[in-house]
Each structure stands twice: as C-alpha cells, then as structure tokens.
Write an enzyme that holds these catalytic residues in place. Structure first.
Site, short mmCIF file in Angstrom:
data_model
loop_
_atom_site.label_atom_id
_atom_site.label_comp_id
_atom_site.label_asym_id
_atom_site.label_seq_id
_atom_site.Cartn_x
_atom_site.Cartn_y
_atom_site.Cartn_z
N SER A 1 -10.36 -9.62 -2.95
CA SER A 1 -9.53 -8.45 -2.64
C SER A 1 -10.27 -7.62 -1.61
O SER A 1 -11.45 -7.30 -1.79
CB SER A 1 -9.34 -7.66 -3.93
OG SER A 1 -8.50 -6.58 -3.69
N LYS B 1 -7.36 -12.53 -8.16
CA LYS B 1 -7.80 -11.72 -7.02
C LYS B 1 -8.81 -10.73 -7.54
O LYS B 1 -8.51 -9.92 -8.43
CB LYS B 1 -6.55 -11.02 -6.47
CG LYS B 1 -6.71 -10.16 -5.25
CD LYS B 1 -5.29 -9.97 -4.71
CE LYS B 1 -4.99 -8.91 -3.71
NZ LYS B 1 -5.83 -7.86 -3.40
N TRP C 1 -4.15 -10.02 -10.30
CA TRP C 1 -5.11 -9.10 -9.69
C TRP C 1 -5.87 -8.56 -10.90
O TRP C 1 -5.26 -7.89 -11.75
CB TRP C 1 -4.41 -7.92 -9.08
CG TRP C 1 -3.71 -7.90 -7.78
CD1 TRP C 1 -3.75 -6.86 -6.89
CD2 TRP C 1 -2.82 -8.87 -7.17
NE1 TRP C 1 -2.95 -7.13 -5.79
CE2 TRP C 1 -2.37 -8.35 -5.94
CE3 TRP C 1 -2.35 -10.13 -7.54
CZ2 TRP C 1 -1.51 -9.03 -5.09
CZ3 TRP C 1 -1.49 -10.80 -6.70
CH2 TRP C 1 -1.08 -10.26 -5.49
N ARG D 1 -5.87 -3.78 4.39
CA ARG D 1 -6.35 -2.76 5.33
C ARG D 1 -7.37 -3.27 6.33
O ARG D 1 -7.39 -2.81 7.48
CB ARG D 1 -6.93 -1.57 4.53
CG ARG D 1 -5.88 -0.78 3.81
CD ARG D 1 -6.46 0.12 2.75
NE ARG D 1 -6.91 -0.63 1.59
CZ ARG D 1 -7.42 -0.10 0.50
NH1 ARG D 1 -7.58 1.21 0.42
NH2 ARG D 1 -7.78 -0.85 -0.54
N HIS E 1 0.80 -1.22 0.00
CA HIS E 1 0.00 0.00 0.00
C HIS E 1 0.83 1.27 0.00
O HIS E 1 0.36 2.32 -0.45
CB HIS E 1 -0.96 -0.02 1.19
CG HIS E 1 -1.90 -1.19 1.15
ND1 HIS E 1 -1.46 -2.49 1.25
CD2 HIS E 1 -3.25 -1.25 1.00
CE1 HIS E 1 -2.49 -3.31 1.16
NE2 HIS E 1 -3.58 -2.59 1.00
N ARG F 1 -11.17 -1.33 -14.88
CA ARG F 1 -11.03 0.12 -14.65
C ARG F 1 -10.76 0.86 -15.95
O ARG F 1 -10.18 0.29 -16.87
CB ARG F 1 -9.88 0.43 -13.70
CG ARG F 1 -10.32 0.34 -12.25
CD ARG F 1 -9.25 0.69 -11.27
NE ARG F 1 -9.58 -0.01 -10.03
CZ ARG F 1 -8.80 -0.07 -8.98
NH1 ARG F 1 -7.64 0.53 -8.99
NH2 ARG F 1 -9.18 -0.73 -7.91
N ASP G 1 -2.35 5.27 4.29
CA ASP G 1 -2.97 4.07 4.86
C ASP G 1 -2.36 3.69 6.20
O ASP G 1 -2.89 2.83 6.90
CB ASP G 1 -2.79 2.87 3.91
CG ASP G 1 -3.73 2.94 2.71
OD1 ASP G 1 -4.67 3.75 2.73
OD2 ASP G 1 -3.52 2.17 1.76
N LYS H 1 -12.40 -8.11 -6.78
CA LYS H 1 -13.28 -7.38 -5.86
C LYS H 1 -14.60 -8.16 -5.76
O LYS H 1 -14.92 -8.97 -6.66
CB LYS H 1 -13.57 -5.97 -6.38
CG LYS H 1 -12.32 -5.16 -6.70
CD LYS H 1 -11.78 -4.43 -5.50
CE LYS H 1 -10.52 -3.64 -5.90
NZ LYS H 1 -9.81 -3.03 -4.82
N TYR I 1 -8.61 -6.06 -12.07
CA TYR I 1 -9.51 -4.99 -11.66
C TYR I 1 -10.02 -4.25 -12.90
O TYR I 1 -9.24 -3.60 -13.60
CB TYR I 1 -8.78 -3.99 -10.75
CG TYR I 1 -8.26 -4.54 -9.43
CD1 TYR I 1 -8.77 -5.71 -8.86
CD2 TYR I 1 -7.26 -3.87 -8.73
CE1 TYR I 1 -8.30 -6.19 -7.65
CE2 TYR I 1 -6.78 -4.35 -7.52
CZ TYR I 1 -7.30 -5.51 -6.99
OH TYR I 1 -6.83 -5.98 -5.79
P1 FBP Z 1 -6.69 -4.22 0.55
O1 FBP Z 1 -7.25 -5.46 1.18
O2 FBP Z 1 -6.13 -3.29 1.59
O3 FBP Z 1 -7.67 -3.55 -0.37
O4 FBP Z 1 -5.45 -4.69 -0.33
C1 FBP Z 1 -5.64 -5.37 -1.55
C2 FBP Z 1 -5.00 -4.60 -2.68
O5 FBP Z 1 -5.12 -5.28 -3.93
C3 FBP Z 1 -3.54 -4.28 -2.45
O6 FBP Z 1 -2.72 -5.35 -2.88
C4 FBP Z 1 -3.36 -3.01 -3.19
O7 FBP Z 1 -2.40 -2.16 -2.65
C5 FBP Z 1 -4.69 -2.35 -3.06
O8 FBP Z 1 -5.64 -3.35 -2.86
C6 FBP Z 1 -5.00 -1.54 -4.30
O9 FBP Z 1 -6.27 -1.01 -4.16
P2 FBP Z 1 -6.86 0.05 -5.16
O10 FBP Z 1 -6.24 -0.19 -6.52
O11 FBP Z 1 -8.32 -0.23 -5.15
O12 FBP Z 1 -6.51 1.39 -4.63
#
Ligand code: FBP
Length: 252
Positions: free
Chosen positions: A201, A176, A143, A230, A20, A147, A28, A178, A145
């Site tokens: 995640s 991984k 991962w 987190r 993070h 976006r 954070d 959401k 995501y």
């Molecule tokens: P968290 O459980 O704290 O969300 O961590 C998972 C994670 O994928 C971390 O590896 C990464 O730093 C963070 O989320 C990225 O989150 P975002 O791209 O949503 O800011």
C-alpha cells in the site's frame, strides 16, 4: 482456482488506487487528478494491471465505457471518511459483491482494521464477501491495516506479519499491506502469507527515489506488486513514475 489471474500481468500486480475522495476528502486532489477520467486514462497509459474504484466512480465512469475493455476493475466495497476521528476505526460496506460484478469488476477490496474494537464486525463481513466473491469467480482482496487503541505500533514488523497471516487464514487471495520498514520482516510477512499474495500500500506522496527504493525492497522480498495512488497521481509526471515502477516490478 486462480481468481487473481485477470488482475495480474506475468503474475505481477500494478494497481492504481483511487478511492481517496471517500477516505480523505478533496485534500488529495489537484486540478487534474480530481477528474476520474484523468485517472482512468492514466491507468491505461501507465500500463497498470487494474484500477481500484468505489462503487460511484465505477458506475459513472467505468461501467458501459470504453475503459471496460482497456483496464480491469477492482471495486472497493467499504470505506470511511476521515471526518469522524474515532480512535476505534470501522469501515462500513456500501456495495455488494454482486453489484460490483455487475459493474464489471474482476475483484473486490475490503478494509479490515486489525486490532480495532470493531475488528469482529469487519472479520465477519470479509468472511461473507470472500465466499460471495469466489462463488462469482472474483478475487477477494483484503486491505489489512492494524489500527486502534490496542495497536501501539501499526506498521511494526509484528503487526504487518500478523496482518499477512490473517489474510491467509481468512482466505484472501491478496492482502494489501503497509511496509514493515525493512526487507527481513517484509520477507517474513510474505512467507507467513503463504499462497496469499502480498501487495504494498503506497501511503503519502514521497520523493520518487525513496518510494522506488521501498518498491524494490518489496519486490525482492517476494511481494507480488503494489496498489498505489498518491505516489503516482500526485506527481507532476505520473506517466514517468508509472514507467519507472513498471520497470522495477517486472524486472524483479
Ligand atoms: P495510497 O497509495 O495513496 O496510500 O492509496 C492506498 C490506499 O489504501 C487507498 O486505497 C486509500 O484511500 C488510502 O490508502 C487510505 O489511506 P489511510 O487509511 O492511511 O488514510
């Protein structure tokens, strides 16, 4: 070949994510959790099945330390800061698979922003990483995501299912994701991922009871576990949270 085996316990995943500082800066952190040693200690005491670090933390706090024997490592190979607010996200690689192996990693992680104008580059890079990882007997974890301006609803069921299936077709050992918001669609995502495992995640810190509810839903719909940061290490009692999460994961 079961590349994930060193990262699982009874076939379940409980990963502590800690990249993070790279992704979000210092916002954070508090007086305790800014310290990588505190997190590595938490990963061991909380009975996580692996810890996820960027190269620099792995090199300076894990490699050649007692933690090598106590908690498996996943090195995150790419990252981006949140200073450049581009609408089309791209996360560049900063560590090779070979170097991650040298640091003691059993697996590597790589973020793909599905739907970004730069997805082609990230898909291509993950393709190379996946082959290199498997050649070195390591797990390749994506991962994924959704976006970018092409993505209207990033965590919608359709997007999360797309991400799950993409992970399978890319050859990821694990994806991984959401949470899609409901059990039915998450179960469909797990089904679409087939032999590729799914982990949740975490996201921003929530009330513990709300986060536990989501984790329960993920586990009852066929998820393999969680990769969380987190929601554990921002809590005042992170070991209690880890214990509770462990109960949910291993009772499902
Ligand atoms: P968290 O459980 O704290 O969300 O961590 C998972 C994670 O994928 C971390 O590896 C990464 O730093 C963070 O989320 C990225 O989150 P975002 O791209 O949503 O800011």
């Amino acid at each position: 070949m079961d590349f994930l085996a060193p990262l699982l316990r009874n076939e379940k995943a409980f990963f502590l994510a800690y990249d993070h500082g790279f992704e979000h800066g210092s916002n954070d952190f508090n007086d305790k959790n800014y310290d990588p040693n505190y997190i590595l200690d938490l990963a061991v005491k909380g009975r996580f099945t692996a810890v996820i670090l960027q190269k620099g933390l792995a090199e300076k706090y894990y490699y050649n330390s007692p933690y090598e024997e106590r908690i498996p490592l996943i090195v995150k190979l790419n990252g981006k800061t949140d200073i450049v607010k581009t609408v089309e996200p791209y996360s560049s690689q900063n560590c090779s698979v070979k170097y991650a192996k040298m640091l003691g990693a059993k697996g590597v992680g790589y973020t793909i922003y599905l739907g970004s104008e730069f997805e082609t580059e990230m898909l291509e890079t993950f393709g190379q990483i996946q082959e290199e990882a498997h050649n070195l007997n390591m797990a390749a974890i994506a991962w994924i995501y959704p976006r970018g301006t092409n993505v209207l609803l990033p965590d919608s069921p359709d997007m999360i299912k797309y991400a799950a299936r993409l992970g399978l077709e890319l050859g990821a050992d694990m994806v991984k994701l959401k949470y899609s918001g409901d059990k039915k669609s998450f179960a469909e995502a797990v089904k679409l991922a087939g032999k590729t495992k799914i982990v949740l995640s975490g996201g921003r810190k929530e009330l513990c009871k709300d986060f536990y509810k989501t984790v329960k839903e993920v586990m009852t719909t066929g998820g393999t576990g969680i990769a969380v940061g987190r929601n554990v290490w921002q809590d005042d009692k992170p070991l209690e949270v880890a214990e509770e999460l462990g109960k949910i994961i291993w009772s499902s």
